[in-house]
Structure formats: C-alpha cells, structure tokens
Design a protein around this motif. Structure first.
Motif, PDB file in Angstrom:
ATOM      1  N   PHE A  91      25.749  38.860  42.693  1.00  0.00           N
ATOM      2  CA  PHE A  91      27.080  38.587  42.165  1.00  0.00           C
ATOM      3  C   PHE A  91      26.945  37.750  40.881  1.00  0.00           C
ATOM      4  CE2 PHE A  91      30.366  35.105  42.728  1.00  0.00           C
ATOM      5  CZ  PHE A  91      31.471  35.847  42.328  1.00  0.00           C
ATOM      6  N   THR A  92      27.770  38.051  39.879  1.00  0.00           N
ATOM      7  CA  THR A  92      27.590  37.393  38.577  1.00  0.00           C
ATOM      8  C   THR A  92      28.163  35.973  38.497  1.00  0.00           C
ATOM      9  OG1 THR A  92      29.609  38.526  37.878  1.00  0.00           O
ATOM     10  CG2 THR A  92      27.516  39.516  37.196  1.00  0.00           C
ATOM     11  N   ALA A 115      37.447  35.015  39.851  1.00  0.00           N
ATOM     12  CA  ALA A 115      36.794  36.023  40.704  1.00  0.00           C
ATOM     13  C   ALA A 115      37.756  36.658  41.698  1.00  0.00           C
ATOM     14  CB  ALA A 115      35.565  35.478  41.422  1.00  0.00           C
ATOM     15  N   GLU A 116      38.979  36.142  41.780  1.00  0.00           N
ATOM     16  CA  GLU A 116      39.984  36.733  42.673  1.00  0.00           C
ATOM     17  C   GLU A 116      41.361  36.365  42.125  1.00  0.00           C
ATOM     18  OE1 GLU A 116      39.180  34.759  46.391  1.00  0.00           O
ATOM     19  OE2 GLU A 116      40.221  32.944  45.772  1.00  0.00           O
ATOM     20  N   PRO A 117      42.377  37.150  42.461  1.00  0.00           N
ATOM     21  CA  PRO A 117      43.716  36.820  41.963  1.00  0.00           C
ATOM     22  C   PRO A 117      44.234  35.527  42.600  1.00  0.00           C
ATOM     23  CG  PRO A 117      43.624  39.059  42.849  1.00  0.00           C
ATOM     24  CD  PRO A 117      42.356  38.381  43.251  1.00  0.00           C
ATOM     25  N   ASP A 144      42.072  28.966  34.608  1.00  0.00           N
ATOM     26  CA  ASP A 144      41.849  30.343  35.094  1.00  0.00           C
ATOM     27  C   ASP A 144      40.723  30.979  34.281  1.00  0.00           C
ATOM     28  OD1 ASP A 144      42.155  32.782  36.323  1.00  0.00           O
ATOM     29  OD2 ASP A 144      44.258  33.072  35.764  1.00  0.00           O
ATOM     30  N   ILE A 145      39.732  31.517  34.964  1.00  0.00           N
ATOM     31  CA  ILE A 145      38.624  32.216  34.281  1.00  0.00           C
ATOM     32  C   ILE A 145      38.525  33.624  34.853  1.00  0.00           C
ATOM     33  CG2 ILE A 145      36.940  31.022  35.808  1.00  0.00           C
ATOM     34  CD1 ILE A 145      34.890  31.332  33.499  1.00  0.00           C
ATOM     35  N   GLY A 203      36.749  37.628  34.671  1.00  0.00           N
ATOM     36  CA  GLY A 203      35.636  38.449  34.217  1.00  0.00           C
ATOM     37  C   GLY A 203      35.295  39.489  35.249  1.00  0.00           C
ATOM     38  N   LEU A 204      34.428  40.395  34.879  1.00  0.00           N
ATOM     39  CA  LEU A 204      33.955  41.398  35.831  1.00  0.00           C
ATOM     40  C   LEU A 204      32.528  41.781  35.464  1.00  0.00           C
ATOM     41  CD1 LEU A 204      35.680  44.801  35.010  1.00  0.00           C
ATOM     42  CD2 LEU A 204      36.085  42.753  33.692  1.00  0.00           C
ATOM     43  N   SER A 205      31.755  42.056  36.503  1.00  0.00           N
ATOM     44  CA  SER A 205      30.330  42.320  36.317  1.00  0.00           C
ATOM     45  C   SER A 205      30.075  43.457  35.348  1.00  0.00           C
ATOM     46  CB  SER A 205      29.678  42.700  37.633  1.00  0.00           C
ATOM     47  OG  SER A 205      30.072  41.820  38.629  1.00  0.00           O
ATOM     48  N   GLU A 206      30.869  44.523  35.468  1.00  0.00           N
ATOM     49  CA  GLU A 206      30.605  45.699  34.654  1.00  0.00           C
ATOM     50  C   GLU A 206      30.613  45.346  33.167  1.00  0.00           C
ATOM     51  OE1 GLU A 206      32.611  45.328  37.193  1.00  0.00           O
ATOM     52  OE2 GLU A 206      33.175  47.215  38.122  1.00  0.00           O
ATOM     53  N   ASP A 265      42.492  46.680  36.634  1.00  0.00           N
ATOM     54  CA  ASP A 265      43.319  45.470  36.674  1.00  0.00           C
ATOM     55  C   ASP A 265      44.584  45.720  35.867  1.00  0.00           C
ATOM     56  OD1 ASP A 265      41.666  43.740  38.212  1.00  0.00           O
ATOM     57  OD2 ASP A 265      40.320  43.545  36.496  1.00  0.00           O
ATOM     58  N   ILE A 290      45.939  38.260  36.129  1.00  0.00           N
ATOM     59  CA  ILE A 290      45.844  39.496  36.905  1.00  0.00           C
ATOM     60  C   ILE A 290      46.343  39.234  38.322  1.00  0.00           C
ATOM     61  CG2 ILE A 290      44.270  41.268  37.814  1.00  0.00           C
ATOM     62  CD1 ILE A 290      44.104  41.304  34.819  1.00  0.00           C
ATOM     63  N   ARG A 341      46.065  45.368  41.177  1.00  0.00           N
ATOM     64  CA  ARG A 341      45.144  46.387  40.710  1.00  0.00           C
ATOM     65  C   ARG A 341      45.769  47.761  40.919  1.00  0.00           C
ATOM     66  NH1 ARG A 341      39.787  45.387  39.923  1.00  0.00           N
ATOM     67  NH2 ARG A 341      39.370  47.485  40.654  1.00  0.00           N
ATOM     68  N   ILE A 387      39.881  42.009  47.332  1.00  0.00           N
ATOM     69  CA  ILE A 387      38.938  40.927  47.056  1.00  0.00           C
ATOM     70  C   ILE A 387      39.098  39.916  48.171  1.00  0.00           C
ATOM     71  CG2 ILE A 387      38.149  39.226  45.368  1.00  0.00           C
ATOM     72  CD1 ILE A 387      39.297  40.943  43.174  1.00  0.00           C
ATOM     73  N   ASN A 393      34.198  41.869  46.544  1.00  0.00           N
ATOM     74  CA  ASN A 393      34.967  43.109  46.367  1.00  0.00           C
ATOM     75  C   ASN A 393      34.726  44.052  47.519  1.00  0.00           C
ATOM     76  OD1 ASN A 393      35.389  41.954  43.943  1.00  0.00           O
ATOM     77  ND2 ASN A 393      34.165  43.399  42.765  1.00  0.00           N
TER      78      ASN A 393
HETATM   79  P1  ADP Z   1      33.138  38.678  39.282  1.00  0.00           P
HETATM   80  O1  ADP Z   1      31.698  38.552  39.494  1.00  0.00           O
HETATM   81  O2  ADP Z   1      33.640  38.060  38.009  1.00  0.00           O
HETATM   82  O3  ADP Z   1      34.040  38.400  40.455  1.00  0.00           O
HETATM   83  P2  ADP Z   1      33.388  41.363  40.046  1.00  0.00           P
HETATM   84  O4  ADP Z   1      32.938  42.505  39.261  1.00  0.00           O
HETATM   85  O5  ADP Z   1      32.814  41.065  41.367  1.00  0.00           O
HETATM   86  O6  ADP Z   1      33.257  40.200  39.038  1.00  0.00           O
HETATM   87  O7  ADP Z   1      34.972  41.430  40.264  1.00  0.00           O
HETATM   88  C1  ADP Z   1      35.802  41.580  39.143  1.00  0.00           C
HETATM   89  C2  ADP Z   1      37.231  41.686  39.565  1.00  0.00           C
HETATM   90  O8  ADP Z   1      37.658  40.458  40.159  1.00  0.00           O
HETATM   91  C3  ADP Z   1      38.159  41.890  38.376  1.00  0.00           C
HETATM   92  O9  ADP Z   1      38.209  43.232  37.982  1.00  0.00           O
HETATM   93  C4  ADP Z   1      39.462  41.345  38.922  1.00  0.00           C
HETATM   94  O10 ADP Z   1      40.111  42.318  39.732  1.00  0.00           O
HETATM   95  C5  ADP Z   1      39.019  40.201  39.806  1.00  0.00           C
HETATM   96  N1  ADP Z   1      39.091  38.921  39.095  1.00  0.00           N
HETATM   97  C6  ADP Z   1      38.092  38.246  38.497  1.00  0.00           C
HETATM   98  N2  ADP Z   1      38.545  37.106  37.953  1.00  0.00           N
HETATM   99  C7  ADP Z   1      39.879  37.048  38.206  1.00  0.00           C
HETATM  100  C8  ADP Z   1      40.923  36.113  37.895  1.00  0.00           C
HETATM  101  N3  ADP Z   1      40.704  34.995  37.232  1.00  0.00           N
HETATM  102  N4  ADP Z   1      42.176  36.430  38.311  1.00  0.00           N
HETATM  103  C9  ADP Z   1      42.430  37.566  38.989  1.00  0.00           C
HETATM  104  N5  ADP Z   1      41.493  38.462  39.315  1.00  0.00           N
HETATM  105  C10 ADP Z   1      40.223  38.218  38.936  1.00  0.00           C
END
Ligand code: ADP
Ligand code: ZN
Length: 435
Positions: A141-142, A214-216, A235-236, A238-241, A304, A325, A328, A334, A339
């Motif tokens: 996980f990132t 990492a979650e809403p 609020d931060i 991001g997503l791994s992709e 998202d 966000i 989805r 999440i 995920n």
């Molecule tokens: P991460 O390692 O950053 O959690 P993942 O690829 O596991 O990345 O999950 C990314 C998904 O997590 C995003 O597409 C989004 O749906 C959700 N997410 C990440 N950060 C947030 C945030 N600050 N608010 C809402 N959703 C978020």
C-alpha cells in the motif's frame, strides 16, 4: 543547520506558464508511452491517434482512456515505459478480482512523489521543526512510504510507526513530542477514543496537525476531530495508480483540494459516456501523469466523483481545486483504508464447497472503526451439518479473506434462500456507515 526547501513557489505559477508546462510535459510523456508500451501503442492505434497529434491541451481528449482493467491485463510490468533496470520501487493495490495491480517507479518518479506529498504538508504548515508520526500502513500500500518520503522532503523528523498498536502510538506522541500525524481519518478517531479512555488529552499534547486521507470523510468528521482533539485536520488525496498520497491536498481556505497540476493533469468526464465536461460540473475524475516515467498513466479513469474549480483561491495558489471525494462511480468499497471490490469477495467465496453464490456485504462503523460482515448462503446439506462443520467453514473463509484481501471480516453463514433476490441488478453491498 539546514532547513527544507520551500516547495510552495510551484503552487503559484501563473496559469499561462502552467499551461505551457503541462503541454510540454504531456507531449514528452505520450511519445515514450507509445514507443515502449505495446498496450499504449495498441490503444493509440485503435483510437487512430499518434503522439504528434497532441498539439494543444484540448487535443488530449482524443486520446484513449486507461482503466483499472488495463493495469490488471498488463500485470505486472506491461505498462512500463522504461527497462526494468530503471525501476526502483514497486507498490500494489487491489485489482477488481484476483491479482493485485502493480505500479512501478523510477528514481525520478519517487522524487516527484516525495515532492508533491511534501507540498501537501507544507501547504498545511509543516516545517523542519515538526515531528511526524506516519501511521499509515508500510506495505505494498502506498500510504506509509508516500507520507514518509513526503514528510522527509518537507524537512520534518519522521517516525515510521505504521498502523495498529494504538497504545504505542499514543506513547510515541507523548514521549517524542509528535506534532503531526498521517493516518486514515477513521484511525485517528479511534486513537481519540482510546486516548479518552486512557485519560490522555490531545489538547494538552504537542500534536497540532493531522493529514488524513486514503478514504472518504466529511466536513462533519473534520469538525468533530478538530473540536475534540485540537488538531488541525488536513485532507490529503491520492491513489496508487497515479502515484500514491499527495496528488492533491487542501489549503487553509478549505474550499477544495489543490491538485498538483504541474505533475498530474486533471479532467472531468461523464462517467457513462466519457465525454469531457466543463469546469464546475460534477463527473468522474480522470488523471494523466505528466512526468511519471516508470509507468505513465494516460487519462486514467479514477472512478472518483468530483467537480473542478478554476476560479482563484483566496490563498493565492493558482492550482485547480477539486471538491472532496465523497462518492465513486463504481462499486469499490474502502474499509479501514483497504480497497475492496464485491467481485473479489465473490471469487474468494466460490473457492469453497458448500457455498451458494448469494452473498451480502454489510459495512458498519463500530466505535469509529469500519466493520465488515459477509453474509453468505450455504447449501441445504451444509446448513443441516453439525455446528462444528459450520464453524470450520466460517473460520476458513475468514482466514482466506484476511490473507488475500487483508480485512478481518465477520462471516455469517445463512440458510439457503435467506438473502434477498432481486429481478434487476443484485445488491451485494449494504453500506450503513455515515460518510
Ligand atoms: P491510497 O494508497 O492513496 O489509499 P489507493 O489506490 O489504495 O490509494 O486508493 C485510492 C482511492 O482511495 C481513491 O481513488 C479514492 O477513492 C480514495 N481516497 C484516497 N484519498 C482520499 C481522500 N482524501 N478522500 C476521499 N477518498 C480518498
Ligand atoms: Zn487555496
């Protein structure tokens, strides 16, 4: 004494200069993607476009989208645009079924990632005087590594704690004088509750900043956190992709998250038709990495849902803002930052004999922590079996869930026919959490 570089000047470029930089970077990424990744070549050819067709930013809409399934189909390294000798790091995230999706980074990509994560932290007020506890998981996980490198780049002292072990987290905050924490918002609420039980008062501690993502989560959750802990909740996103945490973050004005548009190019599209929508309209966020060389992602469908705002922000940053966000456009859940697609649970359940393909995922929030119950029907023979047999099956499913997906779920085996059938699209999820 050395102080960290102030990266914020990059947040204030004037729009024409930013647009010129974006075009230059986009042109420089589509060419190697096409030349080195057979998957991109096929997709470009099918859409009838060549890298040289990208003459303006608007031309990007002619290029094909990339989806999570493309990452799965090219598992593990099929989307790489550089030789393996240039890859320095690999992370992974959940795919839709079975195999995870793998993302790769060159040295330069890791530096960009650290830079953009650091920009979120600096935007929130982090300096070299801060001591940061990284409580996101350190794993494929990132979250952990991303926040870690970003805090280092922002100049903070970094404590690589990882998730779990609540009491130790509190001890470190107290003993080491931690001023900032990075974790999921729900984990922080859990920390607050345990702290309250132990008589540990966050308001009297050194902790000042939380970077939650990492979650809403919602504005109401932010207010609760700030009122009860005295910690500023940032609020931060991001997503791994695309990279990992630090694709976007909010500023002191709290009117959306600034996207680091000099590295990640955003578009909003209609989730059904893929048509690009004008600013100010809600739709699916599509992101293009403009200078990620290991595994460039072009027009990636994040699923998202959000809205982009280009009007100037009172903070003076020129970077576009996206609304936080909350939803989805696909069925990805999440749960405690992990995920999960219902299809993953389905394929896992069907590995077991005696299980019927009727199941329901019930998600709740107990004491601020997400909980997952999987209700699944068993065959009449199994259902009439001894309690011990049922118990063994339940445990085997639970362990397999833990091993494959990393979630501790409660497994409930139910009588055949007891899960509601529907004539239309079967509902596999009952999410009872309040965002
Ligand atoms: P991460 O390692 O950053 O959690 P993942 O690829 O596991 O990345 O999950 C990314 C998904 O997590 C995003 O597409 C989004 O749906 C959700 N997410 C990440 N950060 C947030 C945030 N600050 N608010 C809402 N959703 C978020
Ligand atoms: Zn701002």
């Amino acid at each position: 004494m050395s102080t960290a570089e102030d990266l914020s000047r990059k947040d204030f470029l004037d729009r024409p200069a930013l647009a010129a930089l974006q075009l230059q970077r986009l042109q420089a990424i589509v060419a190697p993607a096409y030349a080195n990744s057979p998957s991109y070549k096929r997709a470009f050819d099918a859409a009838g476009v060549k890298p040289s067709d990208l003459k303006s930013l608007a031309d990007l809409s002619k290029f094909p989208f990339t989806a999570k399934t493309d990452l799965r189909d090219n598992y593990p390294f099929g989307l790489n645009a550089v030789p393996n000798s240039e890859i320095r790091r690999v992370h992974a995230s959940s795919g839709t079924t079975g195999k995870p999706i793998v993302v790769t980074y060159t040295q330069g990509d890791l530096e960009t990632w650290a830079e953009t994560a650091a920009r979120v932290f600096q935007m929130g007020g982090i300096t070299s005087n801060d001591i940061a506890l990284i409580s996101y998981g350190y794993s494929l996980f990132t979250g952990g590594m991303g926040a870690h490198s970003g805090m280092e780049r922002a100049g903070a002292t970094v404590i690589p704690m990882g998730g779990g072990n609540t009491e130790k987290q509190l001890m470190l905050i107290k003993d080491l004088g931690v001023t900032a924490i990075c974790c999921t918002p729900s984990f922080f609420i859990h920390l607050m509750e345990v702290a309250a039980e132990k008589g540990f008062d966050f308001r009297k501690s050194t902790l000042r900043h939380g970077f939650f993502g990492a979650e809403p989560w919602s504005e109401e959750m932010r207010q609760r956190i700030e009122a009860e802990s005295g910690v500023k909740a940032h609020d931060i996103f991001g997503l791994s992709e695309i990279m990992g945490p630090g694709v976007a973050g909010d500023c002191e004005c709290r009117n959306g998250l600034h996207i680091f548009e000099d590295h990640y190019y955003p578009e909003i599209v209609d989730p059904a038709t893929g048509e690009v929508l004008p600013p100010g309209t809600e739709g699916e966020l599509v992101l293009t990495t403009m200078d990620k060389m290991g595994m460039p992602l072009l027009r990636y469908r994040t699923h998202d849902l959000t809205t982009l705002h280009y009007e100037p922000c009172p903070c003076g940053r020129t970077l576009v803002r996206m609304d936080r966000i909350r939803r989805r456009s696909d069925d990805m859940l999440i749960i405690r930052g992990v995920n999960l697609f219902p299809s993953q649970v389905e394929s896992l359940l069907l590995e077991f004999e005696g299980i019927e393909p009727h199941y329901l995922l019930v998600v709740t929030r107990e004491q601020s922590m997400d909980a997952l119950e999987i209700q699944v029907e068993v065959t009449p023979q199994v259902f009439s079996d001894e309690v011990k047999v049922l118990e063994t099956l339940r445990n085997r499913i639970r362990e397999r869930m833990k091993a494959m997906i990393g979630i501790n779920a409660k497994i409930t085996l139910v009588e055949p026919g007891s899960i509601a059938r529907s004539a239309g699209k079967t509902k596999h999820v009952l999410d009872m959490r309040k965002a």
